[in-house]
Structure formats: C-alpha cells, structure tokens
Write a protein that holds these residues in place. Structure first.
Motif, PDB file in Angstrom:
ATOM      1  N   GLU A   1     -39.178  -8.743  47.870  1.00 39.05           N
ATOM      2  CA  GLU A   1     -39.902  -7.830  48.744  1.00 39.05           C
ATOM      3  C   GLU A   1     -39.284  -6.441  48.692  1.00 39.05           C
ATOM      4  OE1 GLU A   1     -37.883  -8.883  53.035  1.00 39.05           O
ATOM      5  OE2 GLU A   1     -39.609 -10.086  52.416  1.00 39.05           O
ATOM      6  N   SER A   2     -40.094  -5.463  49.023  1.00 33.05           N
ATOM      7  CA  SER A   2     -39.618  -4.081  48.965  1.00 33.05           C
ATOM      8  C   SER A   2     -40.497  -3.181  49.823  1.00 33.05           C
ATOM      9  CB  SER A   2     -39.632  -3.565  47.521  1.00 33.05           C
ATOM     10  OG  SER A   2     -39.213  -2.209  47.470  1.00 33.05           O
ATOM     11  N   MET A   3     -39.846  -2.200  50.421  1.00 33.86           N
ATOM     12  CA  MET A   3     -40.546  -1.079  51.051  1.00 33.86           C
ATOM     13  C   MET A   3     -39.809   0.189  50.615  1.00 33.86           C
ATOM     14  SD  MET A   3     -41.675  -0.634  55.050  1.00 33.86           S
ATOM     15  CE  MET A   3     -42.241   0.976  55.635  1.00 33.86           C
ATOM     16  N   ALA A   4     -39.451   0.214  49.342  1.00 27.55           N
ATOM     17  CA  ALA A   4     -38.643   1.302  48.794  1.00 27.55           C
ATOM     18  C   ALA A   4     -39.415   2.618  48.788  1.00 27.55           C
ATOM     19  CB  ALA A   4     -38.210   0.956  47.373  1.00 27.55           C
TER      20      ALA A   4
ATOM     21  N   VAL B   1     -44.828  -4.499  62.972  1.00 23.32           N
ATOM     22  CA  VAL B   1     -44.768  -3.081  63.329  1.00 23.32           C
ATOM     23  C   VAL B   1     -44.463  -2.208  62.121  1.00 23.32           C
ATOM     24  CG1 VAL B   1     -44.122  -3.563  65.710  1.00 23.32           C
ATOM     25  CG2 VAL B   1     -42.331  -3.242  63.994  1.00 23.32           C
ATOM     26  N   THR B   2     -44.203  -2.836  60.977  1.00 24.74           N
ATOM     27  CA  THR B   2     -43.985  -2.092  59.735  1.00 24.74           C
ATOM     28  C   THR B   2     -44.850  -2.702  58.635  1.00 24.74           C
ATOM     29  OG1 THR B   2     -42.196  -3.481  58.854  1.00 24.74           O
ATOM     30  CG2 THR B   2     -41.576  -1.696  60.401  1.00 24.74           C
ATOM     31  N   PRO B   3     -45.150  -1.939  57.585  1.00 24.25           N
ATOM     32  CA  PRO B   3     -45.899  -2.511  56.467  1.00 24.25           C
ATOM     33  C   PRO B   3     -45.215  -3.736  55.859  1.00 24.25           C
ATOM     34  CG  PRO B   3     -45.930  -0.123  56.318  1.00 24.25           C
ATOM     35  CD  PRO B   3     -44.973  -0.466  57.425  1.00 24.25           C
ATOM     36  N   LEU B   4     -43.874  -3.729  55.766  1.00 31.10           N
ATOM     37  CA  LEU B   4     -43.183  -4.862  55.162  1.00 31.10           C
ATOM     38  C   LEU B   4     -43.340  -6.124  55.999  1.00 31.10           C
ATOM     39  CD1 LEU B   4     -41.493  -6.042  52.934  1.00 31.10           C
ATOM     40  CD2 LEU B   4     -39.432  -5.212  54.089  1.00 31.10           C
ATOM     41  N   GLU B   5     -43.290  -6.006  57.309  1.00 28.30           N
ATOM     42  CA  GLU B   5     -43.470  -7.183  58.153  1.00 28.30           C
ATOM     43  C   GLU B   5     -44.852  -7.791  57.946  1.00 28.30           C
ATOM     44  OE1 GLU B   5     -42.639  -6.168  62.197  1.00 28.30           O
ATOM     45  OE2 GLU B   5     -40.532  -5.704  61.814  1.00 28.30           O
ATOM     46  N   ASN B   6     -45.870  -6.967  57.833  1.00 26.75           N
ATOM     47  CA  ASN B   6     -47.220  -7.476  57.601  1.00 26.75           C
ATOM     48  C   ASN B   6     -47.364  -8.082  56.214  1.00 26.75           C
ATOM     49  OD1 ASN B   6     -48.312  -6.931  60.118  1.00 26.75           O
ATOM     50  ND2 ASN B   6     -49.043  -4.894  59.545  1.00 26.75           N
ATOM     51  N   ALA B   7     -46.802  -7.433  55.199  1.00 27.49           N
ATOM     52  CA  ALA B   7     -46.872  -7.974  53.841  1.00 27.49           C
ATOM     53  C   ALA B   7     -46.185  -9.332  53.774  1.00 27.49           C
ATOM     54  CB  ALA B   7     -46.224  -7.003  52.853  1.00 27.49           C
ATOM     55  N   ARG B   8     -45.075  -9.453  54.456  1.00 23.94           N
ATOM     56  CA  ARG B   8     -44.297 -10.699  54.443  1.00 23.94           C
ATOM     57  C   ARG B   8     -45.072 -11.851  55.068  1.00 23.94           C
ATOM     58  NH1 ARG B   8     -39.705  -9.192  57.482  1.00 23.94           N
ATOM     59  NH2 ARG B   8     -38.797  -8.274  55.594  1.00 23.94           N
ATOM     60  N   VAL B   9     -45.654 -11.608  56.241  1.00 29.33           N
ATOM     61  CA  VAL B   9     -46.348 -12.703  56.918  1.00 29.33           C
ATOM     62  C   VAL B   9     -47.577 -13.143  56.134  1.00 29.33           C
ATOM     63  CG1 VAL B   9     -47.826 -11.260  58.421  1.00 29.33           C
ATOM     64  CG2 VAL B   9     -47.111 -13.541  59.184  1.00 29.33           C
ATOM     65  N   LYS B  10     -48.269 -12.202  55.502  1.00 26.57           N
ATOM     66  CA  LYS B  10     -49.433 -12.557  54.696  1.00 26.57           C
ATOM     67  C   LYS B  10     -49.035 -13.361  53.461  1.00 26.57           C
ATOM     68  CE  LYS B  10     -50.992  -8.290  54.446  1.00 26.57           C
ATOM     69  NZ  LYS B  10     -51.845  -7.121  54.090  1.00 26.57           N
TER      70      LYS B  10
ATOM     71  N   ALA C   1     -50.136  14.162  55.278  1.00 26.70           N
ATOM     72  CA  ALA C   1     -50.099  12.711  55.432  1.00 26.70           C
ATOM     73  C   ALA C   1     -49.323  12.055  54.302  1.00 26.70           C
ATOM     74  CB  ALA C   1     -51.519  12.159  55.466  1.00 26.70           C
ATOM     75  N   ARG C   2     -48.940  10.816  54.553  1.00 24.68           N
ATOM     76  CA  ARG C   2     -48.238  10.037  53.534  1.00 24.68           C
ATOM     77  C   ARG C   2     -48.425   8.561  53.830  1.00 24.68           C
ATOM     78  NH1 ARG C   2     -41.827   9.922  51.915  1.00 24.68           N
ATOM     79  NH2 ARG C   2     -42.102   9.908  49.666  1.00 24.68           N
ATOM     80  N   TYR C   3     -48.599   7.773  52.772  1.00 25.44           N
ATOM     81  CA  TYR C   3     -48.647   6.326  52.918  1.00 25.44           C
ATOM     82  C   TYR C   3     -47.267   5.741  52.622  1.00 25.44           C
ATOM     83  CZ  TYR C   3     -53.778   6.329  52.925  1.00 25.44           C
ATOM     84  OH  TYR C   3     -55.096   6.536  53.240  1.00 25.44           O
ATOM     85  N   ARG C   4     -46.776   4.890  53.515  1.00 20.35           N
ATOM     86  CA  ARG C   4     -45.614   4.061  53.242  1.00 20.35           C
ATOM     87  C   ARG C   4     -46.129   2.677  52.882  1.00 20.35           C
ATOM     88  NH1 ARG C   4     -40.626   5.028  55.032  1.00 20.35           N
ATOM     89  NH2 ARG C   4     -40.165   3.494  53.394  1.00 20.35           N
TER      90      ARG C   4
END
Length: 207
Positions: free
Chosen positions: A135-138, A46-55, A118-121
């Motif tokens: 990992e980071s979503m800073a 549900v967040t970009p970090l969760e997707n980055a982590r699983v990949k 708009a903004r990209y996280r």
C-alpha cells in the motif's frame, strides 16, 4: 502474466489504469468482469489510504484473487475546513452526487471563492494474499496542482471524470479536455502508480 482485479466499477477509471500500465506483465480486470455479486463496502475512512485499504481487503475476501483498490481526496487551498472535499468528493451533506450534480456544486464553490487551486491526494492498496499486502499514499501518487474554475470548458463530458471540464492545467493554462492524450493520461493516473506496480512485480519475481 499476473491477473489483478481493480476494485472499481467505474469504467473510465479502469480504462485509464489499463492505459497507464500498458507494457507491464499485467492483466487488469474490473468488478464488472467478475460473475459474482459485488459486496457493498462502507468507505468510512478519513484518508484515501484508509478507504483504499478497506475496499481491497473486502474484495479480496469476496473474490479470492489478487485485488487492488484506489481512493482519492480532493483538497483546495484557501477554503474553510468544513467545505474541504477530502475523501468525500462525490458526497456532499450525506448525498452521493451524480456527474451533473458534481459540476453544479463545484462550479458554485469556484464562483464563491474564485478559481480554486486544487490537488488530488491518491492512495492504493494491493492485496496479493493474506501475507502480502502492498500500500502507498506517497507524494508520487499525488496529482500536480491545478485550477478548478467556474467556467466549464464545453458541454462535452467524460463520464466518470466530471470535474475535468472545470479543471485547468496551471502550467499551460489549458483545460484538461484540451491536453494531449499522453498528458491527460498522466493527469488521470499519476506516474507513481506505474512505479508502484513495477516495484511489486520486481519483488514478486524474487519470491
């Protein structure tokens, strides 16, 4: 030189990352550079970090080499929550959109709501080995706010970055396509990614 696998098959994203990290002691490969079957990874975070982590973890288990993955979410101001793209920038109502379908969908939103602020996280997960994961979503990884307009710049398209033709830099009022190369490079890959890898290299030099 440290060899890293970037967990993406998107050549535009690979080129942008390589360009942004020039000068670092890194060799960056893409998934298409590896002569091995690429696993299908379900991106159900549900967040970009969760997707980055699983990949990143899935690709590390498959290829057995240091690998990083990135993910992004697109967020608009002033739209109903149910149409907020978030991590589903390319997937609408369960359908994965092509570049052209993305342009059609997002111009429709901009026509309905007016130019969208708009903004990209962005997030990144780097797996060096099972004991060393970074990992980071800073906030430094997030893009600057920009406008998404219903008026495409032209018929020119950058494959892999379809929304650039609708994206306008707030400070200059210029479309992303009209920004100077060094400005567009920062838009594609934020400064925070460079700092992330600099920190990782410094830490690994001490190990």
């Amino acid at each position: 030189m440290l060899k890293l696998l970037y967990g993406t098959g998107n050549s535009a994203k690979l080129d942008a990352m390589r360009h942004r990290l020039e000068g670092l002691n890194l060799e960056i490969l893409g998934l298409r550079d590896i002569d091995k079957r690429i696993p299908e990874v379900e991106e159900n975070g549900v967040t970009p970090l969760e997707n980055a982590r699983v990949k990143a973890h899935a690709y590390y288990e498959t290829f057995g080499m240091p690998v990083f993955s990135c993910d992004s979410g697109l967020y608009f101001e002033g739209v109903p929550e149910e149409i907020q793209p978030g991590v589903h920038v390319r997937t609408v109502n369960g359908k994965y959109l092509t570049d052209e379908e993305m342009l059609e969908y997002y111009t429709g939103l901009a026509r309905k709501y007016g130019d969208l602020k708009a903004r990209y996280r962005n997030a990144i997960c780097l797996v060096m080995d099972r004991d060393h994961v970074y990992e980071s979503m800073a906030e430094s990884l997030a893009s600057q706010p920009f406008l998404l307009t219903a008026r495409p710049h032209s018929k020119v398209r950058h494959k892999g970055f379809p929304l650039d033709s609708l994206s306008v830099d707030i400070e200059t009022g210029e479309y992303f396509y009209d920004l100077k190369e060094e400005q567009l490079d920062v838009v594609a890959v934020e400064d925070g990614f460079l700092q992330f890898f600099q920190n990782v290299l410094q830490e690994n030099a001490r190990l």
